[in-house]
Design a protein around this motif. Structure first.
Motif, PDB file in Angstrom:
ATOM      1  N   LEU A  46      44.787  44.721  33.765  1.00 57.52           N
ATOM      2  CA  LEU A  46      45.140  43.918  34.936  1.00 57.52           C
ATOM      3  C   LEU A  46      44.449  42.561  34.907  1.00 57.52           C
ATOM      4  N   GLY A  47      43.203  42.536  34.410  1.00 62.40           N
ATOM      5  CA  GLY A  47      42.509  41.266  34.227  1.00 62.40           C
ATOM      6  C   GLY A  47      41.764  40.760  35.438  1.00 62.40           C
ATOM      7  N   VAL A  48      41.910  41.422  36.568  1.00 63.55           N
ATOM      8  CA  VAL A  48      41.245  41.009  37.795  1.00 63.55           C
ATOM      9  C   VAL A  48      40.253  42.092  38.208  1.00 63.55           C
ATOM     10  N   ARG A  49      39.005  41.709  38.382  1.00 67.35           N
ATOM     11  CA  ARG A  49      37.970  42.669  38.787  1.00 67.35           C
ATOM     12  C   ARG A  49      37.687  42.597  40.284  1.00 67.35           C
ATOM     13  N   ILE A 252      49.952  36.428  30.258  1.00 64.86           N
ATOM     14  CA  ILE A 252      50.432  35.047  30.189  1.00 64.86           C
ATOM     15  C   ILE A 252      49.374  34.145  29.563  1.00 64.86           C
ATOM     16  N   SER A 253      48.131  34.307  29.986  1.00 67.68           N
ATOM     17  CA  SER A 253      47.051  33.480  29.457  1.00 67.68           C
ATOM     18  C   SER A 253      46.899  33.665  27.954  1.00 67.68           C
ATOM     19  N   GLU A 254      46.933  34.903  27.500  1.00 70.21           N
ATOM     20  CA  GLU A 254      46.803  35.174  26.066  1.00 70.21           C
ATOM     21  C   GLU A 254      47.937  34.557  25.274  1.00 70.21           C
ATOM     22  N   ARG A 255      49.163  34.676  25.795  1.00 71.82           N
ATOM     23  CA  ARG A 255      50.319  34.090  25.090  1.00 71.82           C
ATOM     24  C   ARG A 255      50.216  32.568  25.051  1.00 71.82           C
ATOM     25  N   LEU A 256      49.764  31.965  26.152  1.00 68.29           N
ATOM     26  CA  LEU A 256      49.638  30.506  26.197  1.00 68.29           C
ATOM     27  C   LEU A 256      48.581  30.010  25.215  1.00 68.29           C
ATOM     28  N   VAL A 257      47.429  30.671  25.210  1.00 71.49           N
ATOM     29  CA  VAL A 257      46.352  30.267  24.293  1.00 71.49           C
ATOM     30  C   VAL A 257      46.824  30.361  22.850  1.00 71.49           C
ATOM     31  N   GLU A 258      47.563  31.424  22.535  1.00 68.36           N
ATOM     32  CA  GLU A 258      48.108  31.581  21.178  1.00 68.36           C
ATOM     33  C   GLU A 258      49.127  30.494  20.879  1.00 68.36           C
ATOM     34  N   ARG A 259      49.997  30.198  21.867  1.00 69.33           N
ATOM     35  CA  ARG A 259      51.067  29.213  21.656  1.00 69.33           C
ATOM     36  C   ARG A 259      50.511  27.813  21.371  1.00 69.33           C
ATOM     37  N   ILE A 260      49.442  27.412  22.062  1.00 68.39           N
ATOM     38  CA  ILE A 260      48.920  26.059  21.860  1.00 68.39           C
ATOM     39  C   ILE A 260      47.840  26.010  20.787  1.00 68.39           C
ATOM     40  N   GLY A 261      47.464  27.172  20.257  1.00 69.71           N
ATOM     41  CA  GLY A 261      46.486  27.213  19.172  1.00 69.71           C
ATOM     42  C   GLY A 261      45.068  26.928  19.610  1.00 69.71           C
ATOM     43  N   ALA A 262      44.747  27.242  20.871  1.00 70.80           N
ATOM     44  CA  ALA A 262      43.405  26.957  21.390  1.00 70.80           C
ATOM     45  C   ALA A 262      42.414  28.037  20.965  1.00 70.80           C
ATOM     46  N   ASP A 263      41.168  27.642  20.822  1.00 75.78           N
ATOM     47  CA  ASP A 263      40.084  28.579  20.582  1.00 75.78           C
ATOM     48  C   ASP A 263      39.804  29.305  21.893  1.00 75.78           C
ATOM     49  N   PRO A 264      39.957  30.650  21.942  1.00 74.70           N
ATOM     50  CA  PRO A 264      39.716  31.371  23.201  1.00 74.70           C
ATOM     51  C   PRO A 264      38.338  31.104  23.801  1.00 74.70           C
ATOM     52  N   ALA A 265      37.370  30.775  22.964  1.00 71.74           N
ATOM     53  CA  ALA A 265      36.021  30.504  23.465  1.00 71.74           C
ATOM     54  C   ALA A 265      35.960  29.214  24.286  1.00 71.74           C
ATOM     55  N   LYS A 266      36.965  28.356  24.140  1.00 70.88           N
ATOM     56  CA  LYS A 266      36.996  27.099  24.894  1.00 70.88           C
ATOM     57  C   LYS A 266      37.739  27.223  26.229  1.00 70.88           C
ATOM     58  N   VAL A 267      38.330  28.396  26.494  1.00 67.65           N
ATOM     59  CA  VAL A 267      39.177  28.572  27.676  1.00 67.65           C
ATOM     60  C   VAL A 267      38.343  29.059  28.857  1.00 67.65           C
ATOM     61  N   LEU A 268      38.490  28.400  30.001  1.00 64.34           N
ATOM     62  CA  LEU A 268      37.775  28.777  31.219  1.00 64.34           C
ATOM     63  C   LEU A 268      38.778  29.064  32.334  1.00 64.34           C
ATOM     64  N   THR A 269      38.727  30.268  32.907  1.00 67.95           N
ATOM     65  CA  THR A 269      39.501  30.593  34.104  1.00 67.95           C
ATOM     66  C   THR A 269      38.626  31.438  35.029  1.00 67.95           C
ATOM     67  N   ASN A 270      39.013  31.520  36.293  1.00 68.54           N
ATOM     68  CA  ASN A 270      38.325  32.402  37.226  1.00 68.54           C
ATOM     69  C   ASN A 270      39.220  33.555  37.673  1.00 68.54           C
ATOM     70  N   LEU A 271      40.185  33.904  36.822  1.00 70.01           N
ATOM     71  CA  LEU A 271      41.130  34.970  37.156  1.00 70.01           C
ATOM     72  C   LEU A 271      40.419  36.294  37.433  1.00 70.01           C
ATOM     73  N   ARG A 272      39.454  36.659  36.606  1.00 67.99           N
ATOM     74  CA  ARG A 272      38.809  37.973  36.754  1.00 67.99           C
ATOM     75  C   ARG A 272      38.014  38.092  38.050  1.00 67.99           C
ATOM     76  N   THR A 273      37.437  37.000  38.513  1.00 66.14           N
ATOM     77  CA  THR A 273      36.570  37.076  39.683  1.00 66.14           C
ATOM     78  C   THR A 273      37.231  36.621  40.975  1.00 66.14           C
ATOM     79  N   ARG A 274      38.370  35.953  40.892  1.00 66.56           N
ATOM     80  CA  ARG A 274      39.013  35.413  42.090  1.00 66.56           C
ATOM     81  C   ARG A 274      40.457  35.871  42.266  1.00 66.56           C
TER      82      ARG A 274
END
Length: 319
Positions: A46-49, A252-274
């Motif tokens: 689910l990704g949300v805590r 969605i986030s995983e697919r987007l990061v893969e699509r744009i070729g971003a390093d997952p370590a550079k991605v910041l979201t507050n989905l899990r906590t908010r």
């Protein structure tokens, strides 16, 4: 960087703010099984805590005002300094009149032109691009872009997917200054009528439902906005320090990061906590991560988004 539509216009973010409702709900471990269609949208995690749920006093305008006040404090400005208040909300679409003028009044921004935009989860990008276009006319100097949503109320209770939605508001002050201090470099908002049915409302409760294809559509369309900005600025994704996207869901986030070729370590979201707070996700994340020091002055940031309508968009900027 060169080539962005706002380069040389002196546009910069001066301050960010956020507000989350007082009630914070921990997501239970024993959630109901998701139907096959919903599981395809959410993925196995689910990704949300935890998420925040507003009470009857924490209305969409109330949350917007609280976030806006914090953004103004962080910018070192008063509400009377504002020329524009651009308000984005998607999860409450049955109101009349629109809320932008009331938000400006409650803030004390009496001389500001105030109005609403939508574009669903792309609302912050849409609002920033609108503000930037108006500020470069030289008629206005300072704008507050504020996004407030109660997404928890647009998801049918009791279903696994309903626990993704959260409530909250985020805001940013944008200012036009010296031309050689252009920290907002570029922006784009795109629309796709052919994908209008990917996310829609259903039933008497006007519950939000999405097709299983949403992750692929979101990743591809937001990816197109990213491609446009990187190409226009002669950059690659490796030139970006941080990606602060609208995540939508873990899948969605995983697919987007893969699509744009971003390093997952550079991605910041507050989905899990908010939780997923629709148009407020990007500005609340910016506010929280600037406050915590995870985002620092000078960072080159990319913020892509996609959402119902169908829209996509992205911002390229430095703090």
């Amino acid at each position: 960087m060169s080539g962005g539509i706002w380069v040389g216009r002196g546009l910069s973010f001066r301050g960010f703010g956020h507000y989350f409702p007082r009630h914070c709900e921990e997501i239970p471990a024993d959630l109901p099984e998701a139907p096959a269609m919903e599981a395809a949208v959410l993925g196995p995690d689910l990704g949300v805590r935890r998420r925040h749920l507003s009470d009857d006093s924490e209305t969409v305008p109330f949350m917007a005002v609280e976030a806006g006040r914090q953004a103004l404090r962080n910018a070192g400005l008063e509400a009377g300094d504002l020329d524009l208040v651009i308000f984005s909300s998607w999860s409450q679409r049955k109101y009349a009149p629109e809320d932008g003028p009331r938000v400006a009044l409650s803030l004390g921004a009496r001389r500001a032109l105030a109005f609403d935009v939508c574009a669903a989860c792309v609302g912050f990008v849409h609002g920033v691009q609108t503000a930037a276009a108006m500020l470069t006319s030289h008629q206005w100097r300072r704008a507050l872009v504020v996004c407030s949503d109660q997404f928890s109320r647009r998801l049918k209770p009791g279903r696994r997917g309903s626990y993704v939605g959260g409530d909250g508001a985020g805001a940013a002050v944008l200012e036009a200054g010296p031309p050689d201090d252009s920290r907002l470099r570029d922006s784009a908002v795109l629309s796709y009528g052919e994908h209008a049915g990917v996310s829609k409302t259903w039933g008497a409760g006007a519950w939000t439902v999405s097709l299983p294809s949403i992750a692929d559509v979101a990743a591809e369309t937001a990816g197109e906005a990213v491609d446009l900005l990187l190409s226009r600025n002669g950059m690659t994704i490796a030139d970006v320090d941080r990606v602060v996207p609208h995540p939508g869901s873990v899948r969605i986030s995983e697919r987007l990061v893969e699509r744009i070729g971003a390093d997952p370590a550079k991605v910041l979201t507050n989905l899990r906590t908010r939780g997923q707070t629709t148009s407020a996700t990007i500005p609340t994340a910016l506010s929280e991560f600037v406050e915590s020091g995870e985002l620092r002055k000078g960072d080159v940031i990319l913020s892509p988004a996609a959402g119902a309508g169908w829209f996509s968009g992205a911002l390229l900027y430095q703090l």
